[in-house]
Design a protein around this motif. Sequence first.
Motif, PDB file in Angstrom:
ATOM      1  N   ASN A 189      52.916  65.949  47.108  1.00 50.69           N
ATOM      2  CA  ASN A 189      51.461  66.126  47.029  1.00 50.69           C
ATOM      3  C   ASN A 189      50.793  65.867  48.380  1.00 50.69           C
ATOM      4  O   ASN A 189      49.864  66.583  48.775  1.00 50.69           O
ATOM      5  N   ASP A 190      51.267  64.839  49.092  1.00 43.70           N
ATOM      6  CA  ASP A 190      50.715  64.535  50.423  1.00 43.70           C
ATOM      7  C   ASP A 190      50.957  65.703  51.381  1.00 43.70           C
ATOM      8  O   ASP A 190      50.062  66.104  52.134  1.00 43.70           O
ATOM      9  N   GLU A 191      52.181  66.228  51.349  1.00 43.16           N
ATOM     10  CA  GLU A 191      52.506  67.345  52.239  1.00 43.16           C
ATOM     11  C   GLU A 191      51.749  68.603  51.834  1.00 43.16           C
ATOM     12  O   GLU A 191      51.369  69.408  52.686  1.00 43.16           O
ATOM     13  N   SER A 192      51.502  68.769  50.546  1.00 40.91           N
ATOM     14  CA  SER A 192      50.725  69.915  50.074  1.00 40.91           C
ATOM     15  C   SER A 192      49.279  69.813  50.551  1.00 40.91           C
ATOM     16  O   SER A 192      48.683  70.814  50.970  1.00 40.91           O
ATOM     17  N   ASN A 193      48.724  68.606  50.511  1.00 41.36           N
ATOM     18  CA  ASN A 193      47.356  68.408  51.009  1.00 41.36           C
ATOM     19  C   ASN A 193      47.273  68.716  52.499  1.00 41.36           C
ATOM     20  O   ASN A 193      46.284  69.324  52.962  1.00 41.36           O
ATOM     21  N   GLN A 253      55.375  73.662  57.759  1.00 45.19           N
ATOM     22  CA  GLN A 253      54.885  72.900  56.621  1.00 45.19           C
ATOM     23  C   GLN A 253      55.261  73.577  55.307  1.00 45.19           C
ATOM     24  O   GLN A 253      55.596  72.903  54.330  1.00 45.19           O
ATOM     25  N   GLN A 254      55.219  74.907  55.280  1.00 44.73           N
ATOM     26  CA  GLN A 254      55.656  75.638  54.088  1.00 44.73           C
ATOM     27  C   GLN A 254      57.118  75.349  53.783  1.00 44.73           C
ATOM     28  O   GLN A 254      57.495  75.134  52.622  1.00 44.73           O
ATOM     29  N   ARG A 255      57.946  75.360  54.826  1.00 47.42           N
ATOM     30  CA  ARG A 255      59.368  75.081  54.627  1.00 47.42           C
ATOM     31  C   ARG A 255      59.594  73.666  54.110  1.00 47.42           C
ATOM     32  O   ARG A 255      60.443  73.435  53.238  1.00 47.42           O
ATOM     33  N   LYS A 256      58.824  72.712  54.645  1.00 39.93           N
ATOM     34  CA  LYS A 256      58.950  71.321  54.187  1.00 39.93           C
ATOM     35  C   LYS A 256      58.589  71.224  52.706  1.00 39.93           C
ATOM     36  O   LYS A 256      59.283  70.532  51.942  1.00 39.93           O
ATOM     37  N   LEU A 257      57.527  71.910  52.305  1.00 48.68           N
ATOM     38  CA  LEU A 257      57.129  71.898  50.894  1.00 48.68           C
ATOM     39  C   LEU A 257      58.200  72.534  50.014  1.00 48.68           C
ATOM     40  O   LEU A 257      58.500  72.042  48.921  1.00 48.68           O
ATOM     41  N   HIS A 303      47.235  72.463  52.971  1.00 49.49           N
ATOM     42  CA  HIS A 303      45.928  73.054  52.662  1.00 49.49           C
ATOM     43  C   HIS A 303      44.904  72.731  53.754  1.00 49.49           C
ATOM     44  O   HIS A 303      44.025  73.548  54.043  1.00 49.49           O
ATOM     45  N   ASN A 304      45.030  71.561  54.379  1.00 48.37           N
ATOM     46  CA  ASN A 304      44.146  71.232  55.505  1.00 48.37           C
ATOM     47  C   ASN A 304      44.398  72.163  56.685  1.00 48.37           C
ATOM     48  O   ASN A 304      43.451  72.587  57.372  1.00 48.37           O
ATOM     49  N   LEU A 305      45.667  72.461  56.933  1.00 52.01           N
ATOM     50  CA  LEU A 305      46.004  73.403  58.017  1.00 52.01           C
ATOM     51  C   LEU A 305      45.434  74.789  57.728  1.00 52.01           C
ATOM     52  O   LEU A 305      44.908  75.456  58.628  1.00 52.01           O
ATOM     53  N   MET A 306      45.523  75.221  56.476  1.00 50.99           N
ATOM     54  CA  MET A 306      44.998  76.533  56.109  1.00 50.99           C
ATOM     55  C   MET A 306      43.475  76.563  56.235  1.00 50.99           C
ATOM     56  O   MET A 306      42.897  77.580  56.652  1.00 50.99           O
TER      57      MET A 306
END
Length: 411
Positions: free
Chosen positions: A389-393, A195-199, A396-399
């Motif tokens: 923004n969707d991918e960032s949310n 997910q970090q890489r996608k962001l 943060h949900n994963l974290m």
Amino acid sequence: MDKKPEKLVPEVRFKGFADDWEQRKLGEFYSFKNGLNKGKEYFGHGVPIVNYTDVYHHRSLELKDLKGKVELTSNEVKNNSAKTGDLFFTRTSETIDEIGFPAILLSASNDTVFSGFLIRVRPIGGDPLDLLFKKYVFYTKTFRQEMMRKSTITTRALTSGKNLSSMIMKFPDKIKEQNSIGNLLTKLDNLITLQQRKLEQLTQLKKALQQKLFSNSFQEKPLLRILHGDNSWWNSYIGEVFTERVDKGSSEKLLSVSITDGVYPFDESKRKNNSSNDKHNYKKVFQNDIAYNSMRLWQGALGVSNYEGIVSPAYTVLKPLANQNSIFYEFMFKNIDMLHIFQRNSQGLTSDTWNLKFNQLQHIKIKTTNLNSQNKIAKLLIKIEELKNDESNYYHNLMTLKKYLLQKLFI
């Protein structure tokens, strides 16, 4: 009547496991050793070394992650060896809350060594902990609190092998349960990494589009064109597409402007309100205006307002003229090429005093296009931003999930 002792178990547990966990001191199972110290001329070539930054930034390490090299004798390699299954703690830090960060070495070569800013924790006999479980158990809230409590601080925070040996680790006796916990958290970590890489990729895509969809001073036309319709571009000045809004207000909603959030209601921020009680000189802002911090425009402190309100006199408010899309210009103005132009045109002796008011801003040359093309470019960049923004949310949900599991799967 004697009180029944509490069971030593975590709040959340895999099905099929019910026994109490063990509670033992690290010194019962492990030996502790500080690493090597060498002059800087020995680094950059030689054998792989586990460095402070490797451990500080990662909870697990593999040989491919070790970028450092050091030249050593065979005896130095032997005396400072780092093997698969070794656990490392950072032994010093600037602050107590960053002391003793752990990392498990999951793979190593025969000549891998470790730095003097680390403490190596190695099993004396059989290791009671599964490798993946070991990756997380020393980063739980309970263990981190004990680490901070038992470390010392003078000019810097410091821990030692003696401190570590007295610290308590809590673990299930069954390796299968340890492995289940470690596997779950490792899979979650892998998902977080993806997910970090996608962001990062979406961030780079947005930057690339902002550079290629707008012309710079060396181009007649942008490198990337929007298809369908009139794609003509022409030279203009900012003062030909915006005028300065000078309306004054005092009782409207107080707004603020930041680099990351653009224009937003001040009461949604965590900053202390240092504004004057007398706001008669504050500037009105209307929807679709662009407001910017006159001293930080060169850093991207601007945004299109979705609100009606007032801003400090230190801000400048731009009112779009007819047939102009403010969001298009917000993306243009945040393009790195434009930020450099804003920086060059700002007035002041140092970066702390640089200032760009409308009387200078209006004379800056830009290349612009018709409203139809502006709308298409703005729509595309808005979609990318919404996706980001969707991918960032989701990230943060994963974290948040990881934090929950670290609290509930361990004691």
